[in-house]
Design a protein around this motif. Structure first.
Motif, PDB file in Angstrom:
ATOM      1  N   ALA A 196       0.614  -1.327  -0.006  1.00 23.62           N
ATOM      2  CA  ALA A 196      -0.037   0.129  -0.081  1.00 23.62           C
ATOM      3  C   ALA A 196       0.582   1.338  -0.034  1.00 23.62           C
ATOM      4  CB  ALA A 196      -0.836  -0.065   1.184  1.00 23.62           C
ATOM      5  N   ALA A 197       2.093   1.260   0.815  1.00 27.68           N
ATOM      6  CA  ALA A 197       2.969   2.276   0.935  1.00 27.68           C
ATOM      7  C   ALA A 197       3.454   2.616  -0.541  1.00 27.68           C
ATOM      8  CB  ALA A 197       3.778   2.223   2.025  1.00 27.68           C
ATOM      9  N   ALA A 198       3.858   1.595  -1.067  1.00 27.04           N
ATOM     10  CA  ALA A 198       4.458   1.743  -2.433  1.00 27.04           C
ATOM     11  C   ALA A 198       3.356   2.082  -3.551  1.00 27.04           C
ATOM     12  CB  ALA A 198       5.122   0.402  -2.874  1.00 27.04           C
ATOM     13  N   PHE A 199       2.326   1.786  -3.434  1.00 24.01           N
ATOM     14  CA  PHE A 199       1.319   2.326  -4.455  1.00 24.01           C
ATOM     15  C   PHE A 199       0.911   3.874  -4.075  1.00 24.01           C
ATOM     16  CE2 PHE A 199       0.783  -1.949  -5.923  1.00 24.01           C
ATOM     17  CZ  PHE A 199       0.064  -1.770  -7.324  1.00 24.01           C
ATOM     18  N   VAL A 200       1.051   4.064  -2.875  1.00 28.36           N
ATOM     19  CA  VAL A 200       0.579   5.621  -2.460  1.00 28.36           C
ATOM     20  C   VAL A 200       1.678   6.452  -2.788  1.00 28.36           C
ATOM     21  CG1 VAL A 200       0.692   7.104  -0.637  1.00 28.36           C
ATOM     22  CG2 VAL A 200      -0.780   4.906  -0.439  1.00 28.36           C
ATOM     23  N   ALA A 215      -6.539   0.634  -2.793  1.00 30.75           N
ATOM     24  CA  ALA A 215      -7.465   1.584  -3.472  1.00 30.75           C
ATOM     25  C   ALA A 215      -7.843   2.683  -2.217  1.00 30.75           C
ATOM     26  CB  ALA A 215      -8.618   1.131  -4.230  1.00 30.75           C
ATOM     27  N   ASP A 216      -8.286   1.892  -1.182  1.00 27.37           N
ATOM     28  CA  ASP A 216      -8.557   2.714   0.109  1.00 27.37           C
ATOM     29  C   ASP A 216      -7.438   3.557   0.595  1.00 27.37           C
ATOM     30  OD1 ASP A 216     -10.893   1.688  -0.127  1.00 27.37           O
ATOM     31  OD2 ASP A 216     -10.918   0.223   1.375  1.00 27.37           O
ATOM     32  N   ALA A 217      -6.190   2.781   0.972  1.00 23.13           N
ATOM     33  CA  ALA A 217      -5.005   3.710   1.046  1.00 23.13           C
ATOM     34  C   ALA A 217      -4.612   4.792   0.233  1.00 23.13           C
ATOM     35  CB  ALA A 217      -3.819   2.611   1.198  1.00 23.13           C
ATOM     36  N   VAL A 218      -4.733   4.517  -1.189  1.00 28.01           N
ATOM     37  CA  VAL A 218      -4.328   5.881  -2.001  1.00 28.01           C
ATOM     38  C   VAL A 218      -5.385   6.846  -1.798  1.00 28.01           C
ATOM     39  CG1 VAL A 218      -4.089   6.305  -4.429  1.00 28.01           C
ATOM     40  CG2 VAL A 218      -3.142   4.140  -3.509  1.00 28.01           C
ATOM     41  N   ARG A 219      -6.582   6.474  -1.916  1.00 31.37           N
ATOM     42  CA  ARG A 219      -7.661   7.255  -1.647  1.00 31.37           C
ATOM     43  C   ARG A 219      -7.594   8.275  -0.401  1.00 31.37           C
ATOM     44  NH1 ARG A 219     -11.324   4.143  -1.612  1.00 31.37           N
ATOM     45  NH2 ARG A 219     -11.532   3.968  -3.926  1.00 31.37           N
ATOM     46  N   LEU A 241      -4.269  10.597  -0.627  1.00 31.49           N
ATOM     47  CA  LEU A 241      -4.148  11.643  -1.660  1.00 31.49           C
ATOM     48  C   LEU A 241      -5.467  12.580  -1.937  1.00 31.49           C
ATOM     49  CD1 LEU A 241      -2.088   9.899  -4.580  1.00 31.49           C
ATOM     50  CD2 LEU A 241      -1.310  11.093  -2.463  1.00 31.49           C
ATOM     51  N   ASP A 242      -6.778  11.842  -1.570  1.00 28.68           N
ATOM     52  CA  ASP A 242      -7.935  12.611  -1.654  1.00 28.68           C
ATOM     53  C   ASP A 242      -8.238  12.885  -3.227  1.00 28.68           C
ATOM     54  OD1 ASP A 242     -10.398  13.709  -0.761  1.00 28.68           O
ATOM     55  OD2 ASP A 242      -9.369  15.479  -0.669  1.00 28.68           O
ATOM     56  N   VAL A 243      -7.921  11.849  -3.889  1.00 31.61           N
ATOM     57  CA  VAL A 243      -8.246  11.828  -5.361  1.00 31.61           C
ATOM     58  C   VAL A 243      -9.142  10.474  -5.530  1.00 31.61           C
ATOM     59  CG1 VAL A 243      -6.117  13.275  -6.089  1.00 31.61           C
ATOM     60  CG2 VAL A 243      -6.200  10.551  -6.019  1.00 31.61           C
ATOM     61  N   PRO A 244      -9.767  10.533  -6.352  1.00 25.90           N
ATOM     62  CA  PRO A 244     -10.516   9.451  -7.227  1.00 25.90           C
ATOM     63  C   PRO A 244      -9.722   8.230  -7.463  1.00 25.90           C
ATOM     64  CG  PRO A 244     -11.601  11.129  -8.130  1.00 25.90           C
ATOM     65  CD  PRO A 244     -10.289  11.661  -7.587  1.00 25.90           C
ATOM     66  N   VAL A 245     -10.005   7.107  -6.678  1.00 22.58           N
ATOM     67  CA  VAL A 245      -9.033   5.819  -7.196  1.00 22.58           C
ATOM     68  C   VAL A 245      -9.887   4.692  -7.828  1.00 22.58           C
ATOM     69  CG1 VAL A 245      -7.640   4.216  -6.359  1.00 22.58           C
ATOM     70  CG2 VAL A 245      -7.516   6.488  -5.350  1.00 22.58           C
ATOM     71  N   VAL A 246      -9.473   4.325  -8.827  1.00 26.54           N
ATOM     72  CA  VAL A 246     -10.491   3.403  -9.651  1.00 26.54           C
ATOM     73  C   VAL A 246      -9.814   1.955  -9.398  1.00 26.54           C
ATOM     74  CG1 VAL A 246     -11.663   2.699 -11.677  1.00 26.54           C
ATOM     75  CG2 VAL A 246     -11.337   5.121 -11.174  1.00 26.54           C
TER      76      VAL A 246
END
Length: 296
Positions: free
Chosen positions: A174-178, A204-208, A211-216
């Protein structure tokens, strides 16, 4: 992992109102289970998700050779599935095979790469993709180009983790994707982030959140799009591009129906020389006007 969706609604005969096959492109049962969890969490009431694993092929798909091999394996797995279904989700991000499935089927076929990108285009002007390995980026770019969506993609970035290692340390993954998603947004100008691997709902939840952006998540988007196409009564066009293959002998097809199956075949064994079949549109029809995906 997100909690599973409620049990699907049933019609008067006790059958699900809509059945979606979600086909993993590799032979890892663990990956199939992860994909299924994402698909079930996204599916609406009345939809049954059936997750399938190919009978042969690579444990993970990370090269052109493996992608083409997986495309045959996915077509084989769907062709040998004996139950009824209303749509198919091709769960390989940037992988080959969607077009072949559309040739063979008349039900909707949704690829998770295109589903993620189309969904992202409804949410922002540009989108970025974060995938596993850098060598996967050209294949993803090619799929987006073929789909007419490359112009909306700000770039493809990779976390450089093999597919089968993504679940070894969920927090590190998750950290790497963020980190790479942040670069998509801050350096590339992405307004939406697409996850370039199947079944990463936790990521997806971690990135969202970060960053507060839509994640698909492509699996979730593909399942919902498949439901919508079925509910609208739409099917794969059989005019020109995805017309059924012309009838002709095809030796050894489908592969999983060789005696004993490929997993139990002797090393170096040849398929029975007289074993032939003919391409047909399959299945002829599995959806009636009364059999539609229920909406939440």
């Amino acid at each position: 992992m997100a909690p599973p969706a409620p049990a699907p609604s049933r019609d008067g005969a006790g059958a699900p109102r809509c059945t979606v096959l979600v086909v993993n492109v590799n032979t890892s049962e663990a990956v199939t289970a992860t994909i299924r969890a994402s698909a079930v969490a996204a599916a609406g009431p009345g939809t049954e998700v059936v997750a399938l694993t190919p009978q042969f092929g690579p444990a993970s798909v990370e090269s052109n050779f493996e992608s083409y091999l997986a495309a045959v394996a996915v077509m084989d797995r769907v062709a040998t599935y004996e139950g009824p279904f209303d749509a198919v989700v091709h769960a390989g991000f940037g992988e080959h095979g969607r077009e072949g499935l559309q040739d063979l089927l008349d039900v909707p076929v949704v690829d998770i790469t295109e589903a993620a990108a189309h969904t992202a285009c409804l949410l922002g002007r540009t989108f970025g993709v974060v995938t596993s390995l850098d060598r996967a980026a050209p294949a993803i770019e090619d799929r987006l180009l073929l789909a007419g969506l490359a112009g909306r993609c700000s770039g493809v970035r990779a976390v450089d983790l093999p597919v089968l290692d993504l679940e070894a340390d969920p927090r590190a993954t998750a950290a790497a994707f963020v980190a790479q998603a942040r670069r998509c947004v801050e350096e590339d100008g992405a307004e939406v982030v697409c996850l370039g691997c199947a079944g990463l709902s936790d990521v997806a939840d971690a990135v969202r959140d970060a960053l507060d952006v839509p994640v698909v998540d492509g699996v979730a988007a593909a399942v919902r799009l498949a439901e919508s196409l079925v509910a609208l009564g739409l099917r794969t066009s059989k005019v020109r591009s995805y017309a059924a293959p012309r009838p002709k002998p095809v030796v050894g097809w489908p592969l999983s129906r060789w005696p004993g199956g490929p997993r139990r075949a002797r090393a170096g064994a040849r398929p029975p020389p007289a074993r032939t079949s003919t391409w047909t549109l399959w299945p002829p029809s599995t959806t009636s006007a009364a059999s539609r995906c229920a909406r939440p």
